[in-house]
Design an enzyme around this catalytic site. Structure first.
Site, PDB file in Angstrom:
ATOM      1  N   HIS A 114      -6.685  -8.425  -2.495  1.00 45.96           N
ATOM      2  CA  HIS A 114      -5.454  -8.916  -3.536  1.00 45.96           C
ATOM      3  C   HIS A 114      -4.827 -10.081  -2.650  1.00 45.96           C
ATOM      4  O   HIS A 114      -4.824 -10.017  -1.483  1.00 45.96           O
ATOM      5  CB  HIS A 114      -4.659  -7.665  -3.952  1.00 45.96           C
ATOM      6  CG  HIS A 114      -5.355  -6.698  -4.753  1.00 45.96           C
ATOM      7  ND1 HIS A 114      -5.066  -6.860  -6.237  1.00 45.96           N
ATOM      8  CD2 HIS A 114      -6.355  -5.903  -4.612  1.00 45.96           C
ATOM      9  CE1 HIS A 114      -5.999  -5.889  -6.503  1.00 45.96           C
ATOM     10  NE2 HIS A 114      -6.657  -5.267  -5.748  1.00 45.96           N
TER      11      HIS A 114
ATOM     12  N   CYS B 184      -2.936  -3.198  -8.976  1.00 44.45           N
ATOM     13  CA  CYS B 184      -2.934  -1.738  -9.367  1.00 44.45           C
ATOM     14  C   CYS B 184      -1.751  -1.315  -9.813  1.00 44.45           C
ATOM     15  O   CYS B 184      -0.875  -1.420  -9.015  1.00 44.45           O
ATOM     16  CB  CYS B 184      -3.607  -0.999  -8.009  1.00 44.45           C
ATOM     17  SG  CYS B 184      -3.777   0.681  -8.404  1.00 44.45           S
TER      18      CYS B 184
END
Ligand code: HMG
Ligand code: MG
Length: 287
Positions: free
Chosen positions: A207, A238
């Site tokens: 990420h 997430c």
């Protein structure tokens, strides 16, 4: 000929799962169908999790059943338990993924299980997939930092990797879930993991919260990793990793890999169109 590096597109799942606005199945299908023309070998489309935990993924079966499948592309789905696996098979997922964590705090927050309990839950999924001839990928989250437990020891990642590999996962995707890792930390983590499982089964899943995902990919390339997950348009995050932003953008990974002389096999024009569509779905407006 330049060396191949594969980008595994995870935007329709890891990207869209975090969008607060419910996106229609038609829009999700249109994004996957556009991505199917870009040259990917694998696209993660869906997630058969509890709709109470991740409402955006409640339409996963409809999406998987509605896409125009292209030969040569494996359409993947996340399956946290046997129930999710059965739903994924019914919706004709070509491969599934079980998803664990190297940190206890995230494991509990994300799938309501300790690491040990989660591995016990994954085993019947892996066994059923093996019997059905469906490939299983394994994710390991929080391989460098955990939003609840702080830094993750590389040995903890190696421990989970060893067990998922022993269960038959054909590839292990190593998540920098919070997106705060530094390249040196990624290199240390990879060095511990590759002592436990073959290097060829490792993939990077970074990420981009701190803007270092591309540098982390370069550190991973130096370590010999040749598969990277990315989300078109940098979609997502997430829902159970507070403060984490989207996956590194597919189009940016493609551009960096190409500049470094690697061949991704992807069509930059299609990626640009899909990135525009993804931004539109996020409500940012196309550019
Ligand atoms: P639980 O509450 O411990 O389990 O959740 P449960 O068995 O008590 O079930 C709770 C409810 O979910 C029940 O419904 C079940 O029927 C239902 P109720 O009786 O309350 O109405 N349920 C299901 N429904 C649909 N499909 C299923 C399913 N299983 C149970 N398969 C559970 C445990 C795992 C289900 C839950 O914690 C969950 O769904 N978690 C998913 C969280 C998630 O999807 N997170 C995002 C994906 S992971 C990620 O993004 C990280 C990754 O990208 C890598 C990285 O970046 O690091 C992969
Ligand atoms: Mg992720």
């Amino acid at each position: 000929m330049s060396e191949a590096v594969e980008i595994f597109e995870v935007g329709p799942r890891d990207g869209l799962q975090n969008e607060p606005r419910l996106i229609s199945s038609q829009d999700k299908i249109a994004l996957v169908d556009l991505l199917s023309g870009a040259g990917f070998k694998r696209i993660e489309v869906a997630s058969f999790v509890s709709p109470k935990w991740v409402p955006q993924m409640a339409t996963s079966a409809e999406v998987l059943m509605g896409i125009a499948r292209q030969t040569g592309i494996s359409y993947a789905a996340l399956t946290p338990n046997k129930r999710g696996f059965e739903a994924a098979v019914a919706a004709k997922a070509d491969e599934v993924a079980i998803f664990g964590s190297a940190s206890e705090g995230f494991s509990k927050a994300n799938i309501n299980a300790s690491i040990k309990e989660s591995l016990e839950r994954f085993r019947p999924v892996a066994e059923a997939a093996h019997v059905a001839g469906i490939p299983v990928r394994g994710y390991i989250s929080c391989t460098v930092n955990c939003p609840f437990d702080g830094p993750t020891p590389p040995s903890a990642v190696a421990h989970v990797a060893e067990q998922l590999h022993a269960m038959g996962c054909y590839e292990l995707s190593l998540g920098d879930t919070t997106g705060h890792a530094y390249p040196e930390e990624i290199a240390k983590m990879l060095s511990a993991v590759r002592a436990a499982v073959p290097l060829a089964v490792l993939a990077g899943h970074y990420h981009d919260t701190s803007g270092r995902a591309l540098d982390n990919i370069e550190a991973s390339l130096d370590a010999g990793v040749r598969v990277f997950d990315a989300a078109i348009g940098g979609l997502g995050g997430c829902p159970y990793a507070p403060g984490a932003s989207g996956n590194v953008a597919t189009e940016a990974v493609h551009a960096r890999l190409s500049a470094l002389g690697y061949d991704t096999g992807l069509d930059a024009g299609v990626l640009a169109r899909a990135a525009n569509m993804a931004r539109g779905l996020r409500g940012e407006g196309a550019i």
